[in-house]
Design a protein around this motif. Structure first.
Motif, mmCIF file in Angstrom:
data_model
loop_
_atom_site.group_PDB
_atom_site.id
_atom_site.type_symbol
_atom_site.label_atom_id
_atom_site.label_comp_id
_atom_site.label_asym_id
_atom_site.label_seq_id
_atom_site.Cartn_x
_atom_site.Cartn_y
_atom_site.Cartn_z
ATOM 1 N N ARG A 96 -7.032 -8.258 3.773
ATOM 2 C CA ARG A 96 -8.360 -8.898 3.730
ATOM 3 C C ARG A 96 -9.426 -7.952 4.258
ATOM 4 O O ARG A 96 -10.544 -7.913 3.747
ATOM 5 C CB ARG A 96 -8.345 -10.204 4.524
ATOM 6 N N TRP A 97 -9.075 -7.167 5.301
ATOM 7 C CA TRP A 97 -10.065 -6.234 5.833
ATOM 8 C C TRP A 97 -10.440 -5.185 4.790
ATOM 9 O O TRP A 97 -11.625 -4.850 4.624
ATOM 10 C CB TRP A 97 -9.535 -5.527 7.089
ATOM 11 N N LEU A 98 -9.458 -4.652 4.075
ATOM 12 C CA LEU A 98 -9.760 -3.678 3.032
ATOM 13 C C LEU A 98 -10.732 -4.257 2.019
ATOM 14 O O LEU A 98 -11.698 -3.600 1.607
ATOM 15 C CB LEU A 98 -8.476 -3.244 2.317
ATOM 16 N N SER A 137 -16.676 5.847 -3.781
ATOM 17 C CA SER A 137 -15.684 4.813 -4.088
ATOM 18 C C SER A 137 -14.315 5.283 -3.622
ATOM 19 O O SER A 137 -14.005 6.475 -3.664
ATOM 20 C CB SER A 137 -15.647 4.515 -5.589
ATOM 21 N N ALA A 138 -13.512 4.338 -3.136
ATOM 22 C CA ALA A 138 -12.220 4.709 -2.565
ATOM 23 C C ALA A 138 -11.169 3.674 -2.894
ATOM 24 O O ALA A 138 -11.447 2.474 -2.946
ATOM 25 C CB ALA A 138 -12.335 4.867 -1.053
ATOM 26 N N VAL A 139 -9.934 4.154 -3.083
ATOM 27 C CA VAL A 139 -8.788 3.284 -3.285
ATOM 28 C C VAL A 139 -7.660 3.775 -2.382
ATOM 29 O O VAL A 139 -7.493 4.973 -2.185
ATOM 30 C CB VAL A 139 -8.332 3.274 -4.762
ATOM 31 N N ILE A 140 -6.919 2.821 -1.810
ATOM 32 C CA ILE A 140 -5.754 3.129 -0.985
ATOM 33 C C ILE A 140 -4.505 2.656 -1.715
ATOM 34 O O ILE A 140 -4.478 1.542 -2.263
ATOM 35 C CB ILE A 140 -5.853 2.443 0.385
ATOM 36 N N VAL A 141 -3.457 3.477 -1.680
ATOM 37 C CA VAL A 141 -2.159 3.103 -2.249
ATOM 38 C C VAL A 141 -1.144 3.030 -1.112
ATOM 39 O O VAL A 141 -1.051 3.942 -0.289
ATOM 40 C CB VAL A 141 -1.692 4.127 -3.297
ATOM 41 N N GLU A 142 -0.381 1.955 -1.054
ATOM 42 C CA GLU A 142 0.612 1.768 0.004
ATOM 43 C C GLU A 142 1.833 1.053 -0.558
ATOM 44 O O GLU A 142 1.701 0.047 -1.257
ATOM 45 C CB GLU A 142 0.020 0.947 1.153
ATOM 46 N N SER A 143 3.028 1.566 -0.228
ATOM 47 C CA SER A 143 4.262 0.959 -0.725
ATOM 48 C C SER A 143 4.866 -0.022 0.270
ATOM 49 O O SER A 143 5.716 -0.838 -0.107
ATOM 50 C CB SER A 143 5.294 2.052 -1.042
ATOM 51 N N GLU A 144 4.442 0.053 1.544
ATOM 52 C CA GLU A 144 4.986 -0.867 2.550
ATOM 53 C C GLU A 144 3.873 -1.813 3.020
ATOM 54 O O GLU A 144 3.219 -2.447 2.191
ATOM 55 C CB GLU A 144 5.609 -0.076 3.696
ATOM 56 N N LEU A 145 3.667 -1.896 4.336
ATOM 57 C CA LEU A 145 2.678 -2.826 4.868
ATOM 58 C C LEU A 145 1.372 -2.111 5.160
ATOM 59 O O LEU A 145 1.349 -1.039 5.769
ATOM 60 C CB LEU A 145 3.201 -3.473 6.156
ATOM 61 N N VAL A 146 0.280 -2.724 4.772
ATOM 62 C CA VAL A 146 -1.037 -2.196 5.111
ATOM 63 C C VAL A 146 -1.203 -2.288 6.630
ATOM 64 O O VAL A 146 -1.009 -3.350 7.224
ATOM 65 C CB VAL A 146 -2.147 -2.977 4.391
ATOM 66 N N GLY A 147 -1.541 -1.197 7.255
ATOM 67 C CA GLY A 147 -1.581 -1.121 8.712
ATOM 68 C C GLY A 147 -0.633 -0.064 9.236
ATOM 69 O O GLY A 147 -0.811 0.459 10.333
ATOM 70 N N ALA A 188 2.624 -7.655 16.293
ATOM 71 C CA ALA A 188 3.051 -7.000 15.054
ATOM 72 C C ALA A 188 2.700 -7.862 13.843
ATOM 73 O O ALA A 188 3.172 -7.596 12.728
ATOM 74 C CB ALA A 188 4.548 -6.726 15.083
ATOM 75 N N SER A 189 1.870 -8.894 14.059
ATOM 76 C CA SER A 189 1.432 -9.797 12.985
ATOM 77 C C SER A 189 2.601 -10.394 12.228
ATOM 78 O O SER A 189 2.496 -10.692 11.041
ATOM 79 C CB SER A 189 0.497 -9.057 12.009
ATOM 80 N N HIS A 190 3.736 -10.559 12.940
ATOM 81 C CA HIS A 190 4.960 -11.097 12.344
ATOM 82 C C HIS A 190 5.357 -10.306 11.087
ATOM 83 O O HIS A 190 5.929 -10.849 10.157
ATOM 84 C CB HIS A 190 4.803 -12.590 12.044
ATOM 85 N N TRP A 191 5.008 -9.010 11.105
ATOM 86 C CA TRP A 191 5.335 -8.085 10.019
ATOM 87 C C TRP A 191 4.795 -8.564 8.668
ATOM 88 O O TRP A 191 5.418 -8.415 7.621
ATOM 89 C CB TRP A 191 6.841 -7.815 9.980
ATOM 90 N N LYS A 192 3.587 -9.121 8.727
ATOM 91 C CA LYS A 192 2.846 -9.501 7.513
ATOM 92 C C LYS A 192 1.491 -8.805 7.549
ATOM 93 O O LYS A 192 0.875 -8.680 8.607
ATOM 94 C CB LYS A 192 2.666 -11.015 7.441
ATOM 95 N N ASP A 193 1.028 -8.363 6.399
ATOM 96 C CA ASP A 193 -0.199 -7.574 6.383
ATOM 97 C C ASP A 193 -1.392 -8.270 5.740
ATOM 98 O O ASP A 193 -2.376 -7.633 5.351
ATOM 99 C CB ASP A 193 0.047 -6.226 5.698
ATOM 100 N N ASP A 194 -1.332 -9.601 5.640
ATOM 101 C CA ASP A 194 -2.413 -10.347 4.979
ATOM 102 C C ASP A 194 -3.785 -10.027 5.573
ATOM 103 O O ASP A 194 -4.762 -9.819 4.854
ATOM 104 C CB ASP A 194 -2.162 -11.862 5.093
#
Length: 485
Positions: A108-110, A37-47, A98-104
């Motif tokens: 979703r991939w995660l 099992s895994a969890v990722i923590v990110e304070s900015e944009l995923v990617g 740059a996905s318009h600087w959105k990480d949606d």
């Protein structure tokens, strides 16, 4: 193993990953694919940096530049390619990549990969424990790792300590790849990869670019001819390339006015924007390293499985830029695959990991076969050791050079094709230690060289790898012929 939440509100996972750039994503994905099992923590944009402020936007800016340059070298296309670039279209192309600087999409991939995600600022809080600040309201979430915590927080641009620099609001790699308009005058400080790539892009988009380099040439970590050919091309395109100069101060009198760059000796240059591309530092200054006996802000020293040295019980990993082995996205992803496999093996109780040279749990390529492409015009592609690296390492070598423009495929690719190819041969084993190519479109030659170097393919066997005619890859035959004499 499924994640669990105890009554104290602690979320427990097999693996906690700090940082959701490509490296962190790959650590989590590999561990999860191997049953953890895994969890990722990110304070900015995923990617991460690559997706929004580095690889993707910079190469989106550069592709129209190199495509136009190629077209101008082909009969029948020169006149059609003579018009200026459509700046609005180029920047829109960049924005899309740059996905318009959105990480949606990345979030979703995660989710689709079965990896949990927590958005917030993570800090280590002792062994296997991570505290995440989840919002401005002071909320926190405590995560606990059964087996490993992987620090994949990457690196950031470093600004030198110069008078007036902070107030002058200089650009770093983030601002130059996301700028909304073309500055009439751009000063670029630094002759490394970011400096030469961004000088190439913005000069083609209409900036009057001055490239300021403290050393004697460009791309100092590569073969000398690489920097020489890139400097010649930049100068021919209109960039003012200044070597052997140092910036001593920067000032901007008005918030929206131009900046003045002061050089050693007192000379002053005026530019609308100033890019500093002068190095990177690890993003480890505020992640709680002191709680596990490490120095905040330091690079993480790791072994070949990417496990951090000098941390009791071996639960902490440093993967990607933070370990300073090879600051490249593809190397971070490579390390992530190695580290994920090592974490899973150790979680299963395996003590005898495959950590020998080129083993399944050893990031050997970081030391022997790092590939890199510089997307200038001409491109530079290299893998493995340079001639100087090989000499310093004590290898007995032969350097083999060939004029890339003399290959039939290169002449067909572009009139007046200029380029050079070099391979470094280990004379004791008769295998390649490194290779460098400079010329239009040579990036696509690189993987064959990487396979030869990483596979330690004997030159006698490479002789049987027949390049297709008439392609630029026929340079391999010419290099081998030159070696055989």
């Amino acid at each position: 193993m499924p994640s669990t939440t105890d009554t104290a509100g602690r979320d427990t996972y097999d693996v906690i990953v700090l940082g959701a750039g490509p490296t962190g994503e790959n650590v989590a994905d590999r561990a999860h694919a191997l049953g953890l099992s895994a969890v990722i923590v990110e304070s900015e944009l995923v990617g991460g940096e690559c997706s929004y402020w580095a690889c993707m936007p910079s190469k989106a800016l550069l592709r129209p530049v190199t495509a136009r340059a190629d077209a101008r070298r082909v009969p029948g296309l020169r006149q059609a390619a003579s018009a200026p670039l459509d700046t609005k279209a180029v920047l829109a192309h960049r924005d899309a990549y740059a996905s318009h600087w959105k990480d949606d999409g990345q979030v979703r991939w995660l989710d689709s990969a079965g990896i949990d995600f927590v958005r917030g600022k993570a800090r280590l809080d002792g062994p296997r424990r991570v505290v995440v600040a989840t919002g401005a309201d002071g909320g926190e979430r405590v995560l606990t790792a059964r087996h490993a915590v992987a620090v994949c927080t990457g690196s950031r641009a470093v600004l030198p300590d110069l008078p007036g620099l902070t107030a002058a609001r200089p650009w770093t790699s983030r601002e130059v790849t996301s700028a909304r308009s073309v500055p009439p005058r751009l000063a670029v400080v630094g002759g490394g990869v970011v400096g030469v790539e961004m000088a190439t892009a913005w000069q083609a988009l209409g900036s009057a670019v001055t490239l300021l380099v403290r050393g004697g040439g460009l791309l100092p970590k590569m073969e000398p001819f690489a920097g020489e050919l890139v400097a010649e091309a930049l100068t021919g395109a209109g960039t003012a390339v200044r070597t052997g100069v140092s910036v001593t101060a920067v000032r901007r009198e008005m918030p929206n006015g131009p900046a003045t760059v002061v050089l050693d000796g007192g000379e002053q240059l005026v530019a609308d924007e100033v890019l500093f591309a002068t190095g990177r530092a690890p993003r480890t200054d505020d992640i709680g390293l002191e709680t596990v006996g490490l120095e905040p802000g330091s690079w993480l020293e790791v072994d070949d499985t990417c496990r951090v040295r000098d941390v009791a019980d071996g639960w902490l990993y440093g993967v990607g830029d933070v370990n300073h082995r090879a600051l490249l996205t593809h190397q971070g992803k490579y390390q992530a695959r190695i580290a994920g496999a090592a974490i899973a093996a150790r979680a299963r109780g395996t003590t005898d990991l495959d950590t020998g040279r080129w083993g399944a749990h050893a990031a050997t390529a970081d030391l022997a076969a790092v590939p890199q492409v510089v997307f200038t015009d001409p491109e530079v592609a290299s893998v493995g050791l340079t001639a100087a690296d090989a000499e310093r390492a004590g290898h007995r070598t032969r350097v083999v050079d060939h004029d890339l423009g003399a290959v039939a495929g290169a002449g067909l690719y572009a009139d007046g094709y200029r380029g050079r190819a070099r391979m470094i041969v280990d004379l004791d084993r008769e295998v390649l230690l490194g290779a460098t190519f400079v010329g239009p479109a040579v990036g696509e030659l690189l993987h064959s060289a990487t396979v030869a170097v990483a596979g330690e393919v004997p030159l006698a066997r490479l002789w049987h790898a027949v390049p297709s005619y008439p392609t630029i890859s026929e340079v391999w035959l010419r290099l081998l012929e030159t070696y055989r004499g």
